[in-house]
Design an enzyme around this catalytic site. Sequence first.
Site, mmCIF file in Angstrom:
data_model
loop_
_atom_site.group_PDB
_atom_site.id
_atom_site.type_symbol
_atom_site.label_atom_id
_atom_site.label_comp_id
_atom_site.label_asym_id
_atom_site.label_seq_id
_atom_site.Cartn_x
_atom_site.Cartn_y
_atom_site.Cartn_z
ATOM 1 N N ARG A 19 -50.064 -54.572 -26.153
ATOM 2 C CA ARG A 19 -49.114 -55.690 -26.174
ATOM 3 C C ARG A 19 -48.269 -55.682 -24.896
ATOM 4 O O ARG A 19 -48.268 -54.714 -24.146
ATOM 5 C CB ARG A 19 -48.220 -55.584 -27.406
ATOM 6 C CG ARG A 19 -48.920 -55.882 -28.710
ATOM 7 C CD ARG A 19 -48.047 -55.609 -29.923
ATOM 8 N NE ARG A 19 -47.835 -54.181 -30.138
ATOM 9 C CZ ARG A 19 -47.091 -53.672 -31.115
ATOM 10 N NH1 ARG A 19 -46.467 -54.492 -31.953
ATOM 11 N NH2 ARG A 19 -46.958 -52.367 -31.258
ATOM 12 N N LYS A 39 -42.963 -51.434 -27.405
ATOM 13 C CA LYS A 39 -42.789 -50.159 -28.105
ATOM 14 C C LYS A 39 -41.657 -49.346 -27.497
ATOM 15 O O LYS A 39 -41.207 -49.595 -26.384
ATOM 16 C CB LYS A 39 -44.083 -49.348 -28.088
ATOM 17 C CG LYS A 39 -45.156 -49.892 -29.015
ATOM 18 C CD LYS A 39 -44.663 -50.063 -30.451
ATOM 19 C CE LYS A 39 -44.376 -48.752 -31.151
ATOM 20 N NZ LYS A 39 -43.849 -48.950 -32.525
ATOM 21 N N TYR A 64 -38.563 -52.469 -29.524
ATOM 22 C CA TYR A 64 -38.536 -51.666 -30.746
ATOM 23 C C TYR A 64 -38.155 -50.245 -30.370
ATOM 24 O O TYR A 64 -38.680 -49.687 -29.404
ATOM 25 C CB TYR A 64 -39.903 -51.663 -31.432
ATOM 26 C CG TYR A 64 -40.273 -52.970 -32.086
ATOM 27 C CD1 TYR A 64 -39.551 -53.454 -33.180
ATOM 28 C CD2 TYR A 64 -41.347 -53.726 -31.631
ATOM 29 C CE1 TYR A 64 -39.875 -54.656 -33.778
ATOM 30 C CE2 TYR A 64 -41.687 -54.925 -32.233
ATOM 31 C CZ TYR A 64 -40.953 -55.388 -33.306
ATOM 32 O OH TYR A 64 -41.276 -56.576 -33.900
ATOM 33 N N HIS A 84 -36.892 -47.606 -33.221
ATOM 34 C CA HIS A 84 -37.183 -46.704 -34.350
ATOM 35 C C HIS A 84 -36.641 -45.300 -34.063
ATOM 36 O O HIS A 84 -37.375 -44.311 -34.033
ATOM 37 C CB HIS A 84 -38.686 -46.654 -34.621
ATOM 38 C CG HIS A 84 -39.289 -47.982 -34.961
ATOM 39 N ND1 HIS A 84 -39.004 -48.652 -36.136
ATOM 40 C CD2 HIS A 84 -40.154 -48.784 -34.269
ATOM 41 C CE1 HIS A 84 -39.665 -49.798 -36.158
ATOM 42 N NE2 HIS A 84 -40.359 -49.901 -35.043
ATOM 43 N N GLU A 123 -35.800 -54.042 -34.280
ATOM 44 C CA GLU A 123 -35.935 -53.865 -35.732
ATOM 45 C C GLU A 123 -34.618 -53.889 -36.488
ATOM 46 O O GLU A 123 -34.620 -53.933 -37.727
ATOM 47 C CB GLU A 123 -36.692 -52.560 -36.053
ATOM 48 C CG GLU A 123 -35.919 -51.273 -35.806
ATOM 49 C CD GLU A 123 -36.078 -50.740 -34.398
ATOM 50 O OE1 GLU A 123 -35.675 -49.593 -34.164
ATOM 51 O OE2 GLU A 123 -36.590 -51.478 -33.523
ATOM 52 N N VAL A 163 -47.230 -47.726 -43.834
ATOM 53 C CA VAL A 163 -46.754 -48.661 -42.815
ATOM 54 C C VAL A 163 -45.343 -48.286 -42.370
ATOM 55 O O VAL A 163 -44.900 -48.682 -41.290
ATOM 56 C CB VAL A 163 -46.807 -50.106 -43.342
ATOM 57 C CG1 VAL A 163 -46.444 -51.103 -42.240
ATOM 58 C CG2 VAL A 163 -48.193 -50.439 -43.890
ATOM 59 N N ASP A 169 -43.335 -45.608 -38.781
ATOM 60 C CA ASP A 169 -42.421 -45.783 -37.642
ATOM 61 C C ASP A 169 -41.025 -45.260 -37.951
ATOM 62 O O ASP A 169 -40.291 -44.874 -37.046
ATOM 63 C CB ASP A 169 -42.311 -47.269 -37.260
ATOM 64 C CG ASP A 169 -43.357 -47.688 -36.242
ATOM 65 O OD1 ASP A 169 -43.879 -46.805 -35.537
ATOM 66 O OD2 ASP A 169 -43.656 -48.884 -36.149
#
Length: 372
Positions: A15, A75, A94, A96, A118, A267, A270
């Site tokens: 991405r 990411k 993101y 996390h 997020e 899922v 993360d």
Amino acid sequence: MRIGVPKEIKNQEFRVGLVPASVRELIHYGHTVLVETNAGLGINITDDQYREAGAEISSTADKIFAESDMIIKVKEPQQDECRKLRDGQTLFTYLHLAPDPEQAHLLKASGCTAIAYETVTSPIGTLPLLMPMSQVAGRMSIQAGAHSLEKIQGGSGVLLGGVPGVKAANVVVIGGGVVGTNAIRMAMGLEANVTVIDKSLQRLRELDFEFGAKLNTIFSTRESIEQYVIDADLAIGAVLVPGGAAPKLVTRKIITNMRPGSVVVDVAIDQGGCIETAHATTHDEPTYVVDDVVHYCVANMPGAVPRTSTFALNNATLPFIVDLANKGVKVALLDDEHLLNGLNVHKGHFTHHAVADALNDEFVPPHEALVQ
């Protein structure tokens, strides 16, 4: 503002932070966009397409980080990238951070302003920048789970929907949010027997209304999770605590008592994962086996379908990026409480309560950090 888009360097991550249409929008407002060469190649976007949109192409990530006021990624920054960040620079991606203290403390030490996709919120209580990737991951979880159930992948050899005369697989989805809803949609579309477990009766009512009597809706308790997951052919972990670590809802005992060849897809990995036996994997080696149960725990699942994921993400992030660039980061954050909820790190402080709690570190309220 000078906005930089480095090429993603996480394993099998294709991405990219901005597509040409987003670049063109930012150029229209008078900003400069620097894109690392071949940053979009993984989704068949060439440097020439970025140039046509008005971007400057940089030969190295070092130049991007050195010359940009704001870095746009997908990411979380890897360690080398964290060390390139500096005081006064903004990172929007993101993050996390809850399960990743090393990254968190590198960002804190850099002095940068780090805003996490997020934890940005909306007026109706949703997470608008997490939603598109949650939709992708939820749908992919069923594809990945169905593939992992194949015997050659270590699974039990069960087809999710069965065939006439043969029982369909039992699919259990833990969590009825965006990930869970999309997993349910895919699993029911493949004609599996689907159960969703959630702690909100209101959400269970909504899912019952949306999907009808074929969906089994169960209130979440330790007993119900144990009962239904043990009997599952495929269990999907789809729980979320915004900014915080995911609770361990599926214990090792449950995994031990599942049928050999059953599959779990976490899922929530993360955010540390909601399955006790889960640890993050990559697209190169997506699965491993514990107690004869196949675990699929890829930490960047949407990276497997990067073109869909990138455009879906850009649709959601672009208005916030434009706001940050047009107003300046501090003003944009103070003007929008929902964007402010995305602020995780600022000038050496953790500014999101759930993140600070998960890291057992000091929390500084974001307003207070910004006006210091």
